[in-house]
Motif scaffolding. Structure first.
Motif, PDB file in Angstrom:
ATOM      1  N   VAL A   1       0.842  -1.202   0.000  1.00  0.00           N
ATOM      2  CA  VAL A   1       0.000   0.000   0.000  1.00  0.00           C
ATOM      3  C   VAL A   1       0.877   1.252   0.000  1.00  0.00           C
ATOM      4  CG1 VAL A   1      -1.606   1.369   1.366  1.00  0.00           C
ATOM      5  CG2 VAL A   1      -2.005  -1.078   1.053  1.00  0.00           C
ATOM      6  N   ALA A   2       1.902   1.256   0.844  1.00  0.00           N
ATOM      7  CA  ALA A   2       2.790   2.420   0.917  1.00  0.00           C
ATOM      8  C   ALA A   2       3.538   2.621  -0.401  1.00  0.00           C
ATOM      9  CB  ALA A   2       3.777   2.248   2.071  1.00  0.00           C
ATOM     10  N   ALA A   3       4.093   1.552  -0.926  1.00  0.00           N
ATOM     11  CA  ALA A   3       4.908   1.660  -2.137  1.00  0.00           C
ATOM     12  C   ALA A   3       4.098   2.141  -3.334  1.00  0.00           C
ATOM     13  CB  ALA A   3       5.564   0.312  -2.446  1.00  0.00           C
TER      14      ALA A   3
ATOM     15  N   GLY B   1       8.965   8.090   2.632  1.00  0.00           N
ATOM     16  CA  GLY B   1       7.674   7.865   3.264  1.00  0.00           C
ATOM     17  C   GLY B   1       7.728   7.753   4.768  1.00  0.00           C
ATOM     18  N   ASP B   2       6.544   7.796   5.368  1.00  0.00           N
ATOM     19  CA  ASP B   2       6.434   7.569   6.808  1.00  0.00           C
ATOM     20  C   ASP B   2       6.870   6.145   7.138  1.00  0.00           C
ATOM     21  OD1 ASP B   2       5.397  10.116   7.235  1.00  0.00           O
ATOM     22  OD2 ASP B   2       3.326   9.433   6.939  1.00  0.00           O
TER      23      ASP B   2
ATOM     24  N   ILE C   1      10.430   3.662   3.090  1.00  0.00           N
ATOM     25  CA  ILE C   1      10.367   3.311   1.670  1.00  0.00           C
ATOM     26  C   ILE C   1      10.565   4.562   0.814  1.00  0.00           C
ATOM     27  CG2 ILE C   1       8.936   2.303  -0.158  1.00  0.00           C
ATOM     28  CD1 ILE C   1       7.343   0.900   2.132  1.00  0.00           C
ATOM     29  N   LYS C   2      11.312   4.379  -0.268  1.00  0.00           N
ATOM     30  CA  LYS C   2      11.442   5.443  -1.268  1.00  0.00           C
ATOM     31  C   LYS C   2      11.189   4.835  -2.639  1.00  0.00           C
ATOM     32  CE  LYS C   2      15.324   7.298  -2.871  1.00  0.00           C
ATOM     33  NZ  LYS C   2      16.559   8.113  -3.017  1.00  0.00           N
ATOM     34  N   VAL C   3      10.200   5.390  -3.352  1.00  0.00           N
ATOM     35  CA  VAL C   3       9.858   4.920  -4.700  1.00  0.00           C
ATOM     36  C   VAL C   3      10.590   5.786  -5.726  1.00  0.00           C
ATOM     37  CG1 VAL C   3       7.983   4.589  -6.362  1.00  0.00           C
ATOM     38  CG2 VAL C   3       7.598   4.120  -3.928  1.00  0.00           C
TER      39      VAL C   3
END
Length: 258
Positions: free
Chosen positions: A183-185, A194-195, A206-208
């Motif tokens: 969900v975060a990604a 991200g948080d 996470i970093k996309v």
């Protein structure tokens, strides 16, 4: 059990017929090719392990392995001679395959992402969990403040093997990660730090870096792969037909064991 026994029997018959055909064709494997193949095998032995020790544990020897490799090379060389006249698949054939199999070229939504993981376990005390959460929050803060890059922070702190690649997980689609991570990604903005995300594995940042929408792979992009696939399929069919001809022309007698 009966199907397995029949398959084993068929494989043994095919090997006997192939061995006879290879011997009749007088296929010779050069020492250069054999040495190259053996060097490749030796090069794949994990550091700190010895090939002879591994072979002994498997109940075989270097001499037996060498002979098996020689047989495999002879078989490959023989079969190559049976398909050398087969032309590569054409672009028109590739296009027909592409148009006839649209589902094979659907491209799901995907992201390329990196993460930093601080692992936790169910047995962790509340105090231990709080310390780990505080640690990853500090790491995130340092990244946002610009005192360290995401990649360097991953290399220095992450508990995931991806730390060797600066936290990179490569490209993945939906259904490949645990739900909270997915969900975060798939909702984060590109290059956003991200948080903190909590999963069964622990705490993640996470970093996309890239997102690709769902779609269809273009024919030009898939063309060479399709041509290679269809060409290999033609060769496999030719090999299958050749083996069938060996069986059809042979007299096969099953002798019961005493």
């Amino acid at each position: 059990q009966a199907q397995m026994n029949q398959r084993i029997t068929d494989d043994l018959i095919t090997k006997k017929l192939m061995d006879a055909a290879i011997a009749k064709a007088d296929i010779v494997v050069s020492e250069e090719d054999l040495t190259a193949a053996m060097d490749e095998i030796k090069g794949n032995v994990p550091p700190g392990q010895d090939l002879n020790t591994a072979l002994a544990a498997a109940g075989t020897t270097l001499e037996e392995l060498t002979e098996n490799v020689r047989e495999q090379l002879a078989t490959r060389k023989f079969l190559d001679s049976k398909v050398e006249g087969i032309a590569d698949a054409t672009e028109a054939e590739a296009r027909e395959y592409y148009d006839s199999n649209p589902d094979r070229f659907k491209k799901p939504e995907s992201v390329s992402a990196s993460h930093i993981l601080i692992t936790s376990a169910e047995t962790d005390t509340d105090e231990a969990k709080a310390e780990k959460k505080a640690k990853i929050e500090k790491i995130r803060g340092d990244i946002i403040a610009g005192t360290i890059t995401f990649e360097d922070a991953a290399t220095a702190n992450s508990d995931c093997p991806s730390k060797a690649q600066g936290g990179s997980l490569g490209t993945f689609g939906k259904g490949q990660m645990v739900p909270e991570f997915e969900v975060a990604a798939f909702t984060q903005d590109i290059d956003e730090v991200g948080d903190v995300v909590t999963t069964q594995f622990g705490y993640h940042i996470i970093k996309v870096s890239e997102r690709s929408e769902a779609g269809v792979v273009d024919f030009e992009e898939a063309k060479e792969q399709i041509i290679a696939f269809l060409t290999n399929q033609k060769k496999q069919e030719a090999v299958t037909e050749f083996i069938k001809s060996l069986r059809d022309s042979a007299t096969i007698e099953m002798v019961a064991a005493e």
